[in-house]
Design a protein around this motif. Structure first.
Motif, PDB file in Angstrom:
ATOM      1  N   THR A  66     -24.012  61.115 -42.609  1.00 46.18           N
ATOM      2  CA  THR A  66     -24.565  59.768 -42.366  1.00 46.18           C
ATOM      3  C   THR A  66     -24.934  59.631 -40.898  1.00 46.18           C
ATOM      4  O   THR A  66     -24.635  60.489 -40.073  1.00 46.18           O
ATOM      5  N   ARG A  67     -25.599  58.486 -40.573  1.00 50.85           N
ATOM      6  CA  ARG A  67     -25.937  58.213 -39.176  1.00 50.85           C
ATOM      7  C   ARG A  67     -25.729  56.730 -38.887  1.00 50.85           C
ATOM      8  O   ARG A  67     -25.843  55.887 -39.769  1.00 50.85           O
ATOM      9  N   SER A  68     -25.424  56.443 -37.656  1.00 46.52           N
ATOM     10  CA  SER A  68     -25.201  55.037 -37.268  1.00 46.52           C
ATOM     11  C   SER A  68     -26.447  54.466 -36.614  1.00 46.52           C
ATOM     12  O   SER A  68     -27.070  53.564 -37.137  1.00 46.52           O
ATOM     13  N   THR A  69     -26.817  54.996 -35.489  1.00 45.29           N
ATOM     14  CA  THR A  69     -28.026  54.537 -34.805  1.00 45.29           C
ATOM     15  C   THR A  69     -28.882  55.740 -34.468  1.00 45.29           C
ATOM     16  O   THR A  69     -28.373  56.810 -34.094  1.00 45.29           O
ATOM     17  N   GLY A  70     -30.194  55.597 -34.582  1.00 46.44           N
ATOM     18  CA  GLY A  70     -31.098  56.683 -34.272  1.00 46.44           C
ATOM     19  C   GLY A  70     -31.061  57.769 -35.345  1.00 46.44           C
ATOM     20  O   GLY A  70     -30.525  57.588 -36.438  1.00 46.44           O
ATOM     21  N   TYR A  71     -31.665  58.878 -35.022  1.00 52.61           N
ATOM     22  CA  TYR A  71     -31.720  60.018 -35.945  1.00 52.61           C
ATOM     23  C   TYR A  71     -30.895  61.166 -35.381  1.00 52.61           C
ATOM     24  O   TYR A  71     -30.845  61.379 -34.180  1.00 52.61           O
ATOM     25  N   ILE A  72     -30.234  61.901 -36.269  1.00 51.03           N
ATOM     26  CA  ILE A  72     -29.332  62.985 -35.865  1.00 51.03           C
ATOM     27  C   ILE A  72     -29.832  64.312 -36.447  1.00 51.03           C
ATOM     28  O   ILE A  72     -30.239  64.361 -37.620  1.00 51.03           O
ATOM     29  N   ILE A  73     -29.841  65.309 -35.620  1.00 48.56           N
ATOM     30  CA  ILE A  73     -30.139  66.662 -36.081  1.00 48.56           C
ATOM     31  C   ILE A  73     -29.003  67.578 -35.618  1.00 48.56           C
ATOM     32  O   ILE A  73     -28.480  67.412 -34.521  1.00 48.56           O
TER      33      ILE A  73
ATOM     34  N   SER B  58     -39.743  62.918 -29.335  1.00 50.29           N
ATOM     35  CA  SER B  58     -38.466  63.645 -29.205  1.00 50.29           C
ATOM     36  C   SER B  58     -38.309  64.669 -30.319  1.00 50.29           C
ATOM     37  O   SER B  58     -37.832  65.806 -30.104  1.00 50.29           O
ATOM     38  N   GLU B  59     -38.728  64.293 -31.528  1.00 50.77           N
ATOM     39  CA  GLU B  59     -38.604  65.209 -32.664  1.00 50.77           C
ATOM     40  C   GLU B  59     -39.450  66.451 -32.456  1.00 50.77           C
ATOM     41  O   GLU B  59     -39.010  67.585 -32.766  1.00 50.77           O
ATOM     42  N   LYS B  60     -40.638  66.318 -31.919  1.00 58.55           N
ATOM     43  CA  LYS B  60     -41.508  67.471 -31.673  1.00 58.55           C
ATOM     44  C   LYS B  60     -40.912  68.397 -30.614  1.00 58.55           C
ATOM     45  O   LYS B  60     -40.958  69.625 -30.742  1.00 58.55           O
TER      46      LYS B  60
ATOM     47  N   ILE C 160     -21.290  73.807 -33.035  1.00 56.73           N
ATOM     48  CA  ILE C 160     -22.328  72.956 -33.617  1.00 56.73           C
ATOM     49  C   ILE C 160     -22.944  72.087 -32.508  1.00 56.73           C
ATOM     50  O   ILE C 160     -22.222  71.434 -31.742  1.00 56.73           O
ATOM     51  N   LEU C 161     -24.309  72.045 -32.464  1.00 61.44           N
ATOM     52  CA  LEU C 161     -25.016  71.159 -31.532  1.00 61.44           C
ATOM     53  C   LEU C 161     -25.510  69.944 -32.324  1.00 61.44           C
ATOM     54  O   LEU C 161     -26.245  70.100 -33.314  1.00 61.44           O
ATOM     55  N   ILE C 162     -25.087  68.790 -31.909  1.00 58.05           N
ATOM     56  CA  ILE C 162     -25.545  67.542 -32.561  1.00 58.05           C
ATOM     57  C   ILE C 162     -26.432  66.792 -31.559  1.00 58.05           C
ATOM     58  O   ILE C 162     -26.004  66.522 -30.417  1.00 58.05           O
ATOM     59  N   ILE C 163     -27.629  66.461 -31.987  1.00 61.46           N
ATOM     60  CA  ILE C 163     -28.595  65.755 -31.122  1.00 61.46           C
ATOM     61  C   ILE C 163     -28.924  64.413 -31.772  1.00 61.46           C
ATOM     62  O   ILE C 163     -29.274  64.348 -32.962  1.00 61.46           O
ATOM     63  N   ASN C 164     -28.837  63.352 -30.968  1.00 61.56           N
ATOM     64  CA  ASN C 164     -29.225  61.992 -31.423  1.00 61.56           C
ATOM     65  C   ASN C 164     -30.516  61.594 -30.692  1.00 61.56           C
ATOM     66  O   ASN C 164     -30.585  61.675 -29.473  1.00 61.56           O
ATOM     67  N   TYR C 165     -31.526  61.218 -31.457  1.00 62.69           N
ATOM     68  CA  TYR C 165     -32.822  60.878 -30.828  1.00 62.69           C
ATOM     69  C   TYR C 165     -33.456  59.693 -31.563  1.00 62.69           C
ATOM     70  O   TYR C 165     -33.179  59.471 -32.750  1.00 62.69           O
ATOM     71  N   PRO C 166     -34.332  58.934 -30.892  1.00 58.25           N
ATOM     72  CA  PRO C 166     -35.002  57.788 -31.545  1.00 58.25           C
ATOM     73  C   PRO C 166     -36.294  58.214 -32.233  1.00 58.25           C
ATOM     74  O   PRO C 166     -36.933  59.182 -31.812  1.00 58.25           O
TER      75      PRO C 166
END
Length: 452
Positions: free
Chosen positions: A106-113, A48-50, A121-127
């Protein structure tokens, strides 16, 4: 059998460990290749990060963000600069949480970009974990890494079991010759060839068994020859005894035809009956040495009164040799019976009487008490001798057991009570040694009654 060159057991075990280790390394490499390189059924952890990095410019400049620019595992939300949620696929619960996490860093679950766009603002949550390509599997098993580790351990256990079974089969195949040799020896079949083993230690054991087998065979053959000689000697001796016994019986018969007193006729009667018994014993001995023992009827129905009368009569004859009175006290009904072998029972009871006579002083009394109690015939033989020692009370019924060395001087070899005990046990009875209150020896015989 010469010692064969073979592999040591330690070497065999080391080979097993090394080969198992190689299989485990191969298993790790195969799993790594399938799940990391080939991505067999799963996405890599950074997949997902790539995709986000590759589509970064599009995500920043596109008029409207869609899932086509992201992976199925991602979730996103587009916010205004003041935190107002515009659109996306965050759940109602996550809309405010994701903005607060972004604002506070901060983040709760997963990774946020976060990506700054013109309109917000676009916020993306991915594992950042491996994920299944199948959506159904992602719902059921969210964490593919745990599943892969669990699968690896299952594969590892399966390989250990299968390879251990292979090792065990190899050892078992090497042990077959050893097991076969022990079975043959147990069956007393010593005419067989010892096998060989590819394992040095097992082959050494087989060599030892081969030597033991040869020695055992030689010893058994020697024992068989000695046994044959012993049987021939016993047979010859028993046959020779028949001649003087025949002379005794013949002369007693001739003596009975002469004028004798009543007392002399009684003595002749005792001699004649005892001679008859001796003749039967000799016939049995000859049959045993020839291995032609005819199994006499051991299911005879024996009248108890007849047994006790025989015991009294024979006991009186035996007691006269030392002027010992035999007193028989019977409290037995006439219609009571036991089941067994009459001649053997006679022999057992007379051995007990003979033992009492031998160790009683001259001019003493031997009492025979006979009663029925609790469905058992109970016979007590009580003498006025010195009684049984502590050793005899404990070991007196064993073969070749003697109270003291002086007992051998009168021809005693510890067989009388042993034979009596053996015969009485065949009749489901019991022989008990004890001493009377007056100090003499007491032998108690218990035999179950027969109910017709």
């Amino acid at each position: 059998m010469g010692l064969k060159k073979g592999t040591k057991l330690r070497t065999t075990f080391i080979k097993y460990i090394i080969s198992l280790g190689i299989f485990i390394i191969v298993l790790i490499m195969v799993n790594y290749y399938l799940f990391s390189v080939v991505s067999f059924g799963v996405y890599p952890a950074n997949y997902s990060e790539k995709i986000i990095q590759n589509n970064f410019e599009k995500l920043k400049n596109t008029p409207k963000v869609t899932m086509d620019l992201l992976t199925p595992m991602c979730s996103f939300g587009v916010y205004s600069n003041d935190g107002h949620y515009l659109y996306g696929n965050f759940s109602d619960k996550d809309k405010k949480v994701k903005w607060e996490n972004y604002r506070q860093g901060t983040r709760s679950t997963g990774y946020i970009i976060s990506i700054e766009r013109e309109e917000g603002i676009l916020i993306i949550n991915y594992p950042l974990t491996m994920q299944y390509k199948s959506e159904k599997l992602r719902r059921v098993l969210p964490n593919a890494e745990i599943t892969i580790v669990f699968l690896f351990f299952l594969e590892l256990i399966a390989i250990i079991i299968l390879w251990s079974n292979r090792f065990a089969k190899k050892i078992n195949s090497e042990l077959k010759s050893l097991l076969l040799a022990t079975e043959k020896i147990e069956e007393q079949d010593l005419d067989f060839n010892i096998g060989a083993s590819n394992i040095k230690e097992i082959d050494m054991v087989l060599q030892g068994i081969d030597k033991m087998k040869s020695s055992l065979k030689t010893a058994l053959e020697e024992q068989w020859i000695i046994e044959q000689q012993r049987q021939e000697q016993i047979s010859a001796l028993a046959h020779d005894v028949k001649t003087p016994l025949t002379v005794v019986k013949g002369n007693v018969g001739l003596l009975a035809e002469t004028d004798m007193t009543k007392e002399q006729k009684t003595y002749c009667h005792y001699i004649e009956e005892s001679s008859g018994q001796m003749e039967k014993y000799i016939q049995n001995l000859l049959a045993i040495t020839k291995k032609e023992v005819a199994h006499e009827n051991s299911n005879e129905i024996i009248c108890i009164i007849n047994i006790l009368n025989f015991l009294k009569e024979q006991g009186m004859a035996l007691g006269k040799t030392k002027n010992i009175d035999i007193i028989s006290k019977m409290n037995i009904e006439e219609n009571l019976y036991i089941k067994g072998h009459k001649n053997e029972l006679h022999r057992a009871l007379m051995n007990i009487i003979a033992n009492a006579v031998d160790f009683s002083p001259n001019n003493s009394i031997i009492t025979i008490n006979s009663v029925v109690d609790n469905s058992q015939l109970i016979i007590q033989v009580i003498d006025q001798g010195e009684g049984f020692s502590e050793k005899m009370l404990k070991y007196g019924k064993e073969q070749l057991s003697m109270g003291n060395e002086s007992r051998t001087k009168n021809g005693h070899y510890g067989l009388g009570l042993y034979i009596a005990d053996t015969i009485i046990k065949k009749h489901n009875g019991e022989l008990i040694l004890s001493n009377s209150v007056n100090g003499g020896g007491k032998v108690i015989v218990k035999i179950p009654l027969l109910y017709k």
